[in-house]
Scaffold this motif. Structure first.
Motif, PDB file in Angstrom:
ATOM      1  N   PRO A  71     -45.415  76.736  97.961  1.00  0.00           N
ATOM      2  CA  PRO A  71     -46.562  75.853  98.182  1.00  0.00           C
ATOM      3  C   PRO A  71     -47.298  76.223  99.468  1.00  0.00           C
ATOM      4  O   PRO A  71     -46.673  76.428 100.501  1.00  0.00           O
ATOM      5  N   ASP A  89     -50.340  74.821  95.050  1.00  0.00           N
ATOM      6  CA  ASP A  89     -50.361  73.492  95.676  1.00  0.00           C
ATOM      7  C   ASP A  89     -48.940  72.944  95.850  1.00  0.00           C
ATOM      8  O   ASP A  89     -47.950  73.603  95.516  1.00  0.00           O
ATOM      9  N   LEU A  90     -48.836  71.727  96.371  1.00  0.00           N
ATOM     10  CA  LEU A  90     -47.524  71.165  96.690  1.00  0.00           C
ATOM     11  C   LEU A  90     -46.671  70.941  95.451  1.00  0.00           C
ATOM     12  O   LEU A  90     -45.440  70.915  95.528  1.00  0.00           O
ATOM     13  N   GLN A  91     -47.311  70.749  94.297  1.00  0.00           N
ATOM     14  CA  GLN A  91     -46.571  70.559  93.052  1.00  0.00           C
ATOM     15  C   GLN A  91     -46.214  71.893  92.397  1.00  0.00           C
ATOM     16  O   GLN A  91     -45.576  71.924  91.341  1.00  0.00           O
ATOM     17  N   SER A  93     -48.445  74.110  91.216  1.00  0.00           N
ATOM     18  CA  SER A  93     -49.521  74.624  90.358  1.00  0.00           C
ATOM     19  C   SER A  93     -50.390  75.602  91.137  1.00  0.00           C
ATOM     20  O   SER A  93     -50.564  75.470  92.344  1.00  0.00           O
ATOM     21  N   ASP A 130     -54.730  70.805  97.035  1.00  0.00           N
ATOM     22  CA  ASP A 130     -55.292  70.546  95.705  1.00  0.00           C
ATOM     23  C   ASP A 130     -56.820  70.441  95.762  1.00  0.00           C
ATOM     24  O   ASP A 130     -57.452  70.068  94.771  1.00  0.00           O
TER      25      ASP A 130
END
Ligand code: FES
Length: 258
Positions: A71, A89-91, A93, A130
């Motif tokens: 991330p 991103d943090l998730q 993706s 994001d």
């Protein structure tokens, strides 16, 4: 000497037979007819602009997935003349945005690296991974600003295939460009080395040099030619994609397994 017409890719065994046949007969794939490329196609600004608009409507390989290991990992470069930043991103993706601050358009990211947030060096606006606009210094000076509507501008779509990140910046010209891309690369690509070179030439001159092996002996007498063949090309088309092969001489070792 290009183009064998529309066809599906050969299997590895079929490709091997085809190449060995060329070696034995000192032949190469040939086009159906000769083609003379008008000089205007390299010099016309109008044509160049149209080509770049088209590229923005096609899935273009942007970087390896391996360049975005965690991330906050990002890669920023121009694609079809537009500054783009791709980030994990943090998730987890992978997202792609225009690399431009929503305030005055300053470029936000440069090169590659890892960050927690994209902070603009001009006046300090800050964006989450994001794309959401997180922070505006002295925000009271922008009474009409809706931060929810002023995040980074995403590209039309991001696709992952064969360990590569493809971006389509604008409305696609149609379906099928990525779907028909042969699965030649596995997802587990790793990066050994990377470099960048900027040439002040029309992009087609570079691309075309990789699409024909007619030049191999005169141009690469001590590098590729000792290991390859002069003027031995295999060209296959699949949808809008093509595969061009220049075999190494060691392919001869496979004769015994055919
Ligand atoms: S241009 Fe980015 S904060 Fe002003």
């Amino acid at each position: 000497m290009t183009n064998t017409g529309l066809q599906d890719m050969r299997s590895d065994a079929e490709l091997l037979d085809h190449i060995l046949d060329h070696i034995d007969n000192n032949t190469t794939d040939l086009g159906d007819e000769e083609w003379y490329e008008p000089v205007e196609h390299y010099a016309s600004q109008t044509r160049f602009d149209a080509e770049r608009r088209l590229m923005r409507r096609l899935p273009i390989p942007f970087c390896p997935v391996a360049a975005l290991p965690e991330p906050g990992s990002y890669v920023a470069r121009n694609s079809a003349g537009v500054p783009i930043v791709v980030v994990r991103d943090l998730q987890g993706s992978i997202r792609a945005f225009r690399n431009a601050c929503r305030h005055r358009g300053m470029q936000l990211a440069d090169g590659s690296g890892c960050t927690k947030i994209f902070r603009c060096n001009y006046h300090g606006w800050a964006y989450r991974l994001d794309g959401r606009l997180e922070y505006v210094p002295h925000e009271h000076g922008f009474p009409d600003l809706n931060k929810d509507n002023n995040g980074l501008v995403p590209v039309h779509s991001v696709d992952i295939q064969g360990g590569l990140v493809f971006i389509t910046q604008d409305e696609p010209v149609g379906p099928g460009a990525l779907e028909s891309l042969p699965k030649l690369l596995t997802d587990d690509q790793i990066i050994f080395e990377s470099n960048e070179k900027v040439e002040e030439i029309n992009w087609k001159l570079t691309a075309e040099g990789t699409l024909e092996g007619y030049h191999i002996k005169p141009t690469h007498p001590e590098s590729f030619f000792p290991y390859g063949y002069d003027n031995l090309n295999v060209v296959e088309m699949q949808g809008p994609n093509s595969r061009v092969c220049y075999p190494f001489r060691r392919i001869e070792k496979l004769r015994s397994v055919t």
